[in-house]
Scaffold this active site. Structure first.
Site, short mmCIF file in Angstrom:
data_model
loop_
_atom_site.label_atom_id
_atom_site.label_comp_id
_atom_site.label_asym_id
_atom_site.label_seq_id
_atom_site.Cartn_x
_atom_site.Cartn_y
_atom_site.Cartn_z
N THR A 105 0.81 -1.01 0.02
CA THR A 105 0.05 -0.02 -0.04
C THR A 105 0.78 1.07 -0.18
O THR A 105 1.43 1.55 1.12
CB THR A 105 -0.93 -0.12 1.21
OG1 THR A 105 -1.64 -1.23 1.30
CG2 THR A 105 -1.92 1.05 1.29
N PHE A 182 -6.85 3.21 -5.80
CA PHE A 182 -7.88 2.33 -5.41
C PHE A 182 -8.09 1.72 -4.08
O PHE A 182 -8.67 1.61 -3.12
CB PHE A 182 -8.30 1.10 -6.51
CG PHE A 182 -9.46 0.34 -6.26
CD1 PHE A 182 -10.50 0.70 -7.22
CD2 PHE A 182 -9.53 -0.74 -5.75
CE1 PHE A 182 -11.62 -0.28 -7.22
CE2 PHE A 182 -10.59 -1.54 -5.58
CZ PHE A 182 -11.61 -1.00 -6.31
N LYS A 183 -6.54 1.24 -3.74
CA LYS A 183 -6.17 0.66 -2.46
C LYS A 183 -6.62 1.61 -1.36
O LYS A 183 -7.25 1.11 -0.24
CB LYS A 183 -4.85 0.21 -2.32
CG LYS A 183 -4.54 -0.53 -1.19
CD LYS A 183 -5.58 -1.63 -0.71
CE LYS A 183 -5.29 -2.10 0.56
NZ LYS A 183 -3.70 -2.31 1.08
N LEU A 184 -6.24 2.87 -1.41
CA LEU A 184 -6.50 3.97 -0.43
C LEU A 184 -7.58 4.25 -0.26
O LEU A 184 -8.26 4.37 0.72
CB LEU A 184 -5.44 5.32 -0.81
CG LEU A 184 -4.15 5.00 -0.85
CD1 LEU A 184 -3.28 6.40 -1.34
CD2 LEU A 184 -3.60 4.66 0.65
N ASN A 187 -9.18 1.26 1.76
CA ASN A 187 -8.69 1.38 3.09
C ASN A 187 -9.56 2.64 3.64
O ASN A 187 -9.51 2.61 5.07
CB ASN A 187 -7.14 1.81 3.23
CG ASN A 187 -6.65 0.31 3.08
OD1 ASN A 187 -7.21 -0.66 2.61
ND2 ASN A 187 -5.04 0.40 3.37
#
Length: 305
Positions: A105, A182-184, A187
């Site tokens: 990440t 997208f990951k942030l 999350n």
């Protein structure tokens, strides 16, 4: 999977997430008569996977010189940049293709920077593939995989992704920054849920509502793994970092999502609140506790907010 293709896979980073993923990938390779080659900054962390048949490289340079697919799972942006600088010192001299798969990440600008470094060597490919899930999901091979980068490379590696995940979200873009963004975003939904659950459980305690009753309500009305999992941790006071996500890494991720929002003219008030609570936990010497420990700050009442 075509086992006649010469695929030599290396893995760098054996933290709680990295080890779980690497273990499952090594199991797949072993079933086809092959093995994983691993390297980790702390040598002791290679012992368990070595006992399962993986080979341990003596250095990053050694791993890079013998692998044509390299996965990385690292704690933060600085570690990613440092490792890729070392990898490319060797890979830049290799005329045969290496596919790099970065699963950490990191901020989108870091993903773009690494991609640009790799693109200086046209024979190689760089994929940004962060994952969703806690360490127990990594060990169970039940992560959600996110893929961005060269489409042919993603297609080629799908069987390996599948050994570590329950599903793959292919963003179908060569812009690797999109996967990090997208990951942030994902999350953000997670930490927002933790903040909401922690506030609710803290209120339940103050008005003398049985927390097991609250947990039962959540299991009935919001039967999703993350809500149930974090509710159970909060209700039972299970705040240790084992199998969890430490406050210090949470601060890194929430800091990244706040910067991403600010850079694009958006606001994330919930992330701002969670960040302040995580900062308080770190200041109290609880940086290695699970980030669901936010509830401890909320128990202190308005003066702590």
């Amino acid at each position: 999977m075509d086992t006649t293709v010469d695929v030599r896979i290396g893995w760098i980073g054996l933290g709680e997430m990295g080890y779980g993923m690497a273990k499952n990938l090594n199991n797949l390779l072993a079933s086809h008569g092959s093995h994983l080659t691993v390297w980790n900054r702390s040598p002791g962390k290679t012992d368990a996977i070595q006992k399962q048949g993986a080979h341990v490289a003596s250095s990053i340079e050694s791993l890079a010189s013998t692998s044509n697919v390299i996965f990385t799972s690292l704690a933060n942006d600085a570690a990613v940049e440092n490792v890729y600088e070392q990898l490319l010192q060797v890979a830049g001299k290799n005329q045969k293709q290496i596919i790099f798969v970065e699963t950490s990440t990191i901020h989108p600008t870091t993903a773009t920077k690494i991609s640009q470094l790799v693109s200086a060597f046209p024979q190689h490919r760089y994929l940004q593939c962060p994952v969703f899930g806690r360490p127990d999901r990594a060990h169970a091979g039940q992560l959600v995989w996110v893929a961005s980068g060269d489409a042919a490379a993603i297609e080629r590696l799908q069987p390996y992704f599948a050994s570590m995940s329950q599903s793959t979200i292919d963003l179908k873009t060569t812009d690797v920054a999109k996967a990090s963004s997208f990951k942030l975003l994902g999350n953000f939904f997670v930490v927002g849920s933790i903040e909401l659950l922690a506030e609710g459980f803290a209120l339940a305690e103050k008005i003398d509502i049985d927390k097991n009753a609250v947990l039962g309500f959540i299991e009935t009305f919001f039967p999703t793994p993350s809500w149930i999992g974090y509710s159970q941790k909060i209700a039972t006071g299970s705040t240790g970092k084992a199998g969890g996500f430490p406050v210090e890494l949470g601060l890194k991720d929430v800091g990244h999502m706040r910067k991403l929002a600010a850079d694009h003219g958006a606001t994330l008030p919930t992330a701002d609140l969670a960040y302040r609570n995580l900062e308080k936990l770190k200041a109290q010497g609880k940086g290695d506790q699970d980030w669901s420990s936010i509830v401890e700050v909320l128990r202190e009442g308005p003066s702590s907010q």
